[in-house]
Design a protein around this motif. Structure first.
Motif, PDB file in Angstrom:
ATOM      1  N   ARG A 143      -6.161   8.813   2.517  1.00 12.63           N
ATOM      2  CA  ARG A 143      -7.512   8.914   1.965  1.00 12.63           C
ATOM      3  C   ARG A 143      -8.198   7.557   1.948  1.00 12.63           C
ATOM      4  NH1 ARG A 143      -5.286  13.106  -1.470  1.00 12.63           N
ATOM      5  NH2 ARG A 143      -4.453  11.510  -2.871  1.00 12.63           N
ATOM      6  N   ARG A 144      -7.473   6.501   1.549  1.00 10.36           N
ATOM      7  CA  ARG A 144      -8.073   5.158   1.511  1.00 10.36           C
ATOM      8  C   ARG A 144      -8.446   4.692   2.914  1.00 10.36           C
ATOM      9  NH1 ARG A 144      -3.765   4.099  -2.131  1.00 10.36           N
ATOM     10  NH2 ARG A 144      -2.711   2.761  -0.603  1.00 10.36           N
ATOM     11  N   ASP A 171      -2.324   9.391  -0.493  1.00  6.99           N
ATOM     12  CA  ASP A 171      -3.260   8.443  -1.111  1.00  6.99           C
ATOM     13  C   ASP A 171      -3.705   7.393  -0.100  1.00  6.99           C
ATOM     14  OD1 ASP A 171      -3.065   9.762  -3.521  1.00  6.99           O
ATOM     15  OD2 ASP A 171      -1.626   8.362  -4.399  1.00  6.99           O
ATOM     16  N   GLY A 214       0.796  -1.219   0.000  1.00 12.37           N
ATOM     17  CA  GLY A 214       0.000   0.000   0.000  1.00 12.37           C
ATOM     18  C   GLY A 214       0.826   1.266   0.000  1.00 12.37           C
ATOM     19  N   ASP A 249     -11.598   6.401   3.832  1.00 10.60           N
ATOM     20  CA  ASP A 249     -12.705   5.845   3.044  1.00 10.60           C
ATOM     21  C   ASP A 249     -13.159   4.501   3.605  1.00 10.60           C
ATOM     22  OD1 ASP A 249     -12.733   8.010   1.355  1.00 10.60           O
ATOM     23  OD2 ASP A 249     -11.513   7.056  -0.210  1.00 10.60           O
ATOM     24  N   ASP A 250     -12.226   3.773   4.230  1.00 10.19           N
ATOM     25  CA  ASP A 250     -12.552   2.474   4.825  1.00 10.19           C
ATOM     26  C   ASP A 250     -13.163   2.609   6.225  1.00 10.19           C
ATOM     27  OD1 ASP A 250     -11.678   1.108   2.609  1.00 10.19           O
ATOM     28  OD2 ASP A 250      -9.667   0.718   3.392  1.00 10.19           O
TER      29      ASP A 250
END
Length: 316
Positions: A180-181, A177, A123, A184-185
């Motif tokens: 943000r993920r 990035d 990741g 979002d999770d």
């Protein structure tokens, strides 16, 4: 209490006679990123240390998913990930060994250690460096490794204190990035940074810590709109007396006015200058940014004035 991933109530902290935090309240819902702003020395790192359980407050309480951090430290800490300013990597271990060691420290067991470590390594774009000793990694890679170690147990509350310091452009983008993920999770992130453009990119909600008091500012776009007005900068080939409402900055005439568009300001200036308008050599319409908004905010009546050179410390 369960509606907030992080809930801080009435937190106070002093060092000697200096009060750093005074009755701080904070609610951070699931899936949100909170950008913590404040001048250098405002107590942002102190607040983070108290909220992640590494420092005890003088008074007040901290709850993580409704769990009292003081009385149920182990249960609450299992939900927390933290990447402080100072790197906490082991230089003689490889990148993977660092990540897997921290996975075990966070309670990850069995095959999950390998799979979860691989997941966070991929990741953050570190797959090609898994066998490299940490001391031989670049500064940006070390910063990403530092973050990876905080993510091994899939925390639901993440504290990132200047996570991109010393990182190159590519590393910084990979970190943003990933943040943000994570949000979002459904994880919640408390984020500080010297680079205010990062808070615009994430995007985030903002809070200002100043003189020991924490104040909610709203979303980034709201802060920029509320603190910045339309502006116009005009450079003249000849020296003229600035018309009413305009200020001189070197060779430029500058004006800001809430409620009046930059185009209208320019039209008024041309009319005021009359024949002298032919001396206009350049016109600029500065784009409002979070950095300019924060400078103006800290210069306002509610906070002390700061020197422009301190702007990088707004989120230190």
């Amino acid at each position: 209490m369960s509606e907030a991933r992080l809930r801080v109530r009435g937190v106070r902290k002093s060092f000697g006679e200096r009060t750093v935090l005074s009755e701080v309240d904070l609610d951070l819902p699931p899936g949100r990123i909170l950008g913590l702003l404040g001048p250098n020395g405002a107590g942002k790192s102190t607040l983070i240390s108290i909220a992640n359980g590494s420092l005890a407050p003088d008074s007040g309480s901290v709850f993580v998913d409704g769990i009292d951090l003081a009385s149920h430290r182990e249960s609450a800490s299992a939900l927390i990930g933290s990447a402080p300013q100072r790197l906490g990597i082991y230089p003689s271990l490889t990148l993977r060994e660092n990540v897997e060691a921290f996975a075990r420290l966070h309670g990850v067991r069995g095959r999950a250690v390998r799979s979860r470590s691989t997941q966070v390594i991929e990741g953050l774009g570190l797959t090609k460096s898994t066998g490299v000793r940490a001391e031989r990694l670049s500064g940006g890679q070390q910063r990403r490794l530092h973050l990876a170690m905080a993510l091994t147990h899939s925390p639901r509350l993440l504290f990132l204190d200047e996570p991109t310091v010393g990182a190159d452009v590519e590393s910084r983008q990979q970190i943003l990035d990933l943040v943000r993920r994570i949000a979002d999770d459904g994880a919640s992130v408390l984020y500080t940074t010297h680079y205010l453009t990062e808070l615009e990119q994430l995007p985030s909600r903002l809070a200002l810590l100043h003189d020991g008091v924490l104040r909610d500012l709203g979303d980034v776009s709201d802060v920029v709109k509320s603190q910045d007005s339309d502006a116009v900068r005009v450079r003249l080939q000849t020296s003229v007396r600035p018309p009413a409402g305009w200020a001189r900055e070197a060779d430029w005439l500058v004006r800001r006015s809430a409620g009046t568009s930059a185009g209208e300001l320019l039209a008024e200036l041309i009319a005021d200058l009359g024949e002298g308008a032919g001396a206009i050599a350049d016109v600029q319409f500065p784009r409002p940014t979070l950095e300019s908004a924060c400078v103006r905010l800290l210069r306002g009546g509610e906070t002390r004035a700061i020197d422009p050179e301190e702007v990088p410390g707004v989120a230190a």
